[in-house]
Design a protein around this motif. Structure first.
Motif, PDB file in Angstrom:
ATOM      1  N   ASP A 138       0.830  -1.197   0.000  1.00  0.00           N
ATOM      2  CA  ASP A 138       0.000   0.000   0.000  1.00  0.00           C
ATOM      3  C   ASP A 138       0.870   1.254   0.000  1.00  0.00           C
ATOM      4  O   ASP A 138       2.104   1.177  -0.039  1.00  0.00           O
ATOM      5  N   ARG A 139       0.230   2.399   0.039  1.00  0.00           N
ATOM      6  CA  ARG A 139       0.968   3.679  -0.027  1.00  0.00           C
ATOM      7  C   ARG A 139       1.913   3.886   1.147  1.00  0.00           C
ATOM      8  O   ARG A 139       2.834   4.681   1.063  1.00  0.00           O
ATOM      9  N   ARG A 140       1.664   3.191   2.235  1.00  0.00           N
ATOM     10  CA  ARG A 140       2.526   3.314   3.417  1.00  0.00           C
ATOM     11  C   ARG A 140       3.644   2.276   3.430  1.00  0.00           C
ATOM     12  O   ARG A 140       4.387   2.188   4.395  1.00  0.00           O
ATOM     13  N   GLY A 141       3.730   1.487   2.376  1.00  0.00           N
ATOM     14  CA  GLY A 141       4.786   0.492   2.287  1.00  0.00           C
ATOM     15  C   GLY A 141       4.482  -0.818   2.983  1.00  0.00           C
ATOM     16  O   GLY A 141       5.362  -1.651   3.148  1.00  0.00           O
TER      17      GLY A 141
END
Length: 145
Positions: free
Chosen positions: A92-95
Motif C-alpha cells: 500500500d501507499r505506506r509500504g
C-alpha cells in the motif's frame, strides 16, 4: 492509484538473463523476482523468440512465471536450479504488504499441472517460500545437456 502486485525486490529483467546468441538460449543465473508485469513482458518475448530457457540458479518469485509463458519442452534445469514460489502480495501507499488471494489463485492456475500439483502437495501458495529443486525439479523439467 493503481495497486501493483509485487513478489520480491524490483529488478531490471534484462539484468536477470544472460543470452548466448550462438546457442539460441536464455540462461537464468539468478533472479530474486520483482514486479510481475516486466517479467511477463520479457518471457513473452522469449517465448516468441523460440529460444530455449536454461534455469541455472535461483529463479524466485515472479521469475517462476517463465514456467507459465515459455513451453515446458523449451525449459531445462541445471543442478544449480532452484525455483521459489510464494503467494502474491501488494504494497500500500505506506509500504505495508498485504495478501492478494485472487492473484495468487490466478498465478497458481497459470503454472503447468505438475508444478501446480507440487505446490498443492506442500500446502499451496502462502507467505512461506517453497523451493523446488533437485530430484523434485528434474521430475518435472529435463536436465540441460
Amino acid at each position: 492509484m493503481r495497486r501493483v502486485i509485487i513478489f520480491k525486490v524490483l529488478m531490471l529483467a534484462s539484468a536477470l538473463l544472460a543470452a548466448d546468441p550462438s546457442a539460441a538460449e536464455i540462461r537464468i543465473i539468478q533472479s530474486p523476482g520483482g514486479q510481475v508485469g516486466p517479467f511477463l513482458d520479457l518471457f513473452e518475448k522469449v517465448r516468441e523468440s523460440g529460444e530455449r530457457v536454461v534455469i541455472d540458479g535461483p529463479c524466485l518469485s515472479a521469475c517462476t512465471l517463465v514456467l507459465s509463458v515459455v513451453p515446458g519442452e523449451r525449459i531445462c534445469v541445471t543442478k544449480r536450479a532452484v525455483l521459489g514460489f510464494h503467494a502474491a502480495r501488494s504494497v500500500d501507499r505506506r509500504g505495508r504488504f498485504y495478501a492478494e488471494p485472487e492473484a495468487s489463485d490466478a498465478v497458481l492456475q497459470a503454472y503447468p499441472g505438475p508444478v501446480r500439483d507440487w505446490i498443492s502437495r506442500r500446502g499451496g501458495l502462502s507467505s512461506r517460500l517453497l523451493l523446488l529443486k533437485g530430484r523434485d525439479l528434474t521430475a518435472i523439467y529435463s536436465r540441460c545437456r
